[in-house]
Design an enzyme around this catalytic site. Structure first.
Site, PDB file in Angstrom:
ATOM      1  N   ASP A 133     -10.583   3.951  -1.541  1.00 56.96           N
ATOM      2  CA  ASP A 133     -11.188   2.906  -0.707  1.00 56.96           C
ATOM      3  C   ASP A 133     -12.698   2.749  -0.889  1.00 56.96           C
ATOM      4  O   ASP A 133     -13.431   3.718  -1.062  1.00 56.96           O
ATOM      5  CB  ASP A 133     -10.920   3.207   0.768  1.00 56.96           C
ATOM      6  CG  ASP A 133      -9.466   2.964   1.132  1.00 56.96           C
ATOM      7  OD1 ASP A 133      -8.640   2.786   0.209  1.00 56.96           O
ATOM      8  OD2 ASP A 133      -9.155   2.948   2.329  1.00 56.96           O
TER       9      ASP A 133
ATOM     10  N   ASP B  66       0.834  -1.216   0.000  1.00 57.09           N
ATOM     11  CA  ASP B  66       0.000   0.000   0.000  1.00 57.09           C
ATOM     12  C   ASP B  66       0.865   1.261   0.000  1.00 57.09           C
ATOM     13  O   ASP B  66       1.690   1.468   0.893  1.00 57.09           O
ATOM     14  CB  ASP B  66      -0.890  -0.083   1.255  1.00 57.09           C
ATOM     15  CG  ASP B  66      -2.042   0.889   1.225  1.00 57.09           C
ATOM     16  OD1 ASP B  66      -2.055   1.787   0.370  1.00 57.09           O
ATOM     17  OD2 ASP B  66      -2.930   0.759   2.089  1.00 57.09           O
TER      18      ASP B  66
HETATM   19  C1  GLA Z   1      -5.568   2.039   2.808  1.00 54.99           C
HETATM   20  C2  GLA Z   1      -6.061   0.903   1.915  1.00 54.99           C
HETATM   21  C3  GLA Z   1      -7.091   0.089   2.691  1.00 54.99           C
HETATM   22  C4  GLA Z   1      -6.461  -0.460   3.958  1.00 54.99           C
HETATM   23  C5  GLA Z   1      -5.890   0.678   4.805  1.00 54.99           C
HETATM   24  C6  GLA Z   1      -5.073   0.167   5.967  1.00 54.99           C
HETATM   25  O1  GLA Z   1      -6.577   2.957   3.084  1.00 54.99           O
HETATM   26  O2  GLA Z   1      -6.599   1.392   0.731  1.00 54.99           O
HETATM   27  O3  GLA Z   1      -7.575  -0.980   1.891  1.00 54.99           O
HETATM   28  O4  GLA Z   1      -5.458  -1.374   3.629  1.00 54.99           O
HETATM   29  O5  GLA Z   1      -5.048   1.518   4.019  1.00 54.99           O
HETATM   30  O6  GLA Z   1      -4.478   1.172   6.721  1.00 54.99           O
END
Ligand code: GLA
Length: 403
Positions: A224, A153
């Protein structure tokens, strides 16, 4: 000298042939994600609270609920498992995860696989330790633990590296980002363990164009997801046009499932799952399995719908056409079959003016015999047929011999 050289070359060939005969396939040649990965991930429900105990309980339930038999294999720990690095740079888990190797062994003992989470920056999105400067070391640690899947990420890499190194040059920032993903991909490959690589950088710089070449098996295409119809539908809509980038081993990822989360209605849960199947999306459930209601389990384990998602042809579906708030999505399936999903996306169309199907727009002519995959019953689609679908609900039909 020459004889010696060719003799040792022959011995080498012989040795590697015998080794190949004894061991299954060399790990590097094992293919992962041939169909969109299926499993469960901790983030959408547990978020920062997830513990070792939750992961074990979820693994148990994936087996006992029949989800494993339906195809859910990866049990993925998302952010917040990370502790501190020791003097040698080795990353340790935090108190919520006392022994990652033991946890991985436990998940494997259930016939499941285990996934983990990190990022290329100094910190993860939740502010825990990231992999910056420790990529190879972390990849080796994952391999030692027996990890099968990594979600990587971007988060803090944006301000800490991209913006710092190239403050006024977006293109250079993107090159730096791509290099960071390439670095982790190579680090994972160097371990020799087959590990699914999931890119999470929210679709920046048309990730679908470059992720497959560096070994990405799936890549998030958007920001997200959340358990709200508008967000789910908006993400689904943003997948239209990306279909040519998906295929065996490399998939567009519209984010993990929210089925069973928040206040989604049953129709919304059904439509969410249907759209992900049409999109050949990874199916990573994100609900609390300990309190899963029978109707949610029925959605997540509907074999016919899962078969659409996992269809071996690996072709992502398309938005064929829309008629106001009603959208018609189709997906080509193996053996010439087709899936048709008619989605009532809005909330202001009523039975006074039902939707009328236009088969020609789907390249179909005359009556089509199919199966309604949510009722399990046979259904015939005809041209100009009035079809009433409740707001946010869907009609999903599989036609094995379309005409
Ligand atoms: C980001 C990702 C999510 C999750 C969070 C965890 O927002 O897009 O899917 O993994 O981080 O902190």
């Amino acid at each position: 000298m020459r004889i010696f050289a060719s003799l040792s070359a022959a011995l080498l060939v012989f040795a590697s042939l015998t080794a190949a005969a004894q061991t299954p396939a060399a790990p590097q040649t094992q293919m992962v994600a041939q169909t969109p990965p299926m499993g469960w991930n901790s983030w959408n429900y547990f978020a920062e609270k997830v513990t070792d105990k939750d992961i074990r309980a979820s693994a148990d339930l994936i087996v006992s609920t029949g989800m494993k038999d339906a195809g859910y294999i990866y049990v993925n720990i998302d952010d917040t498992w990370e502790g501190e690095r020791d003097a040698s740079g080795v990353l340790h888990t935090n108190a919520k995860f006392p022994d990652m190797k033991a946890l991985a062994d436990y998940v494997h003992s259930k016939g499941l696989k285990i996934g983990i989470y990190s990022g290329p920056g100094p910190k993860t999105c939740a502010g825990f330790e990231g992999s910056l400067g420790h990529e190879q070391q972390d990849a080796e640690l994952y391999a030692r633990w027996g990890i099968d899947y990594l979600k990587y990420d971007l988060c803090s890499f944006i301000p800490a590296v991209m913006m710092k190194q190239a403050p006024n040059d977006k293109a250079e920032q993107m090159r730096i980002m791509i290099a960071a993903y390439d670095k982790m991909s190579k680090a994972l490959k160097a371990t020799g363990r087959p590990i699914v690589l999931s890119l999470c950088q929210y679709g920046w710089d048309a990730v679908w164009e470059w992720a497959p070449a560096l070994g990405g098996n799936l890549w998030r295409t958007t920001g997200d997801i959340s358990p709200h119809w508008d967000r789910i539908y908006s993400i689904a809509s943003q997948q239209a046009g990306l279909e040519s980038y998906a295929g065996s081993g490399h998939w567009n990822d519209p984010d993990m499932l929210e089925v069973g989360n928040g206040k989604l209605s049953l129709a919304e849960n059904r439509t969410h799952f249907t759209l992900w199947a049409i999109l050949a999306a990874p199916l990573l459930a994100g609900n609390d399995l300990t309190t899963m209601k029978p109707e949610i389990k029925a959605i997540l384990t509907n074999r016919d719908v899962i078969a659409i998602d996992q269809d071996p042809l690996g072709r992502q579906g398309i938005r064929a056409y829309s008629d106001g708030e009603v959208e018609v999505w189709t997906r080509q399936l193996q053996g010439g079959a087709i899936a048709v999903a008619i989605v009532a996306a809005g909330d202001s169309r009523y039975s006074t003016h039902p939707f009328h199907l236009n088969l020609a727009k789907l390249g179909l002519h005359g009556q089509q015999a199919g199966k309604d995959l949510w009722t399990g019953k046979p259904i015939t689609l005809t041209d100009n047929q009035p079809i009433e679908i409740e707001s946010h609900d869907v009609l999903l039909v599989r036609i094995d011999a379309p005409r």
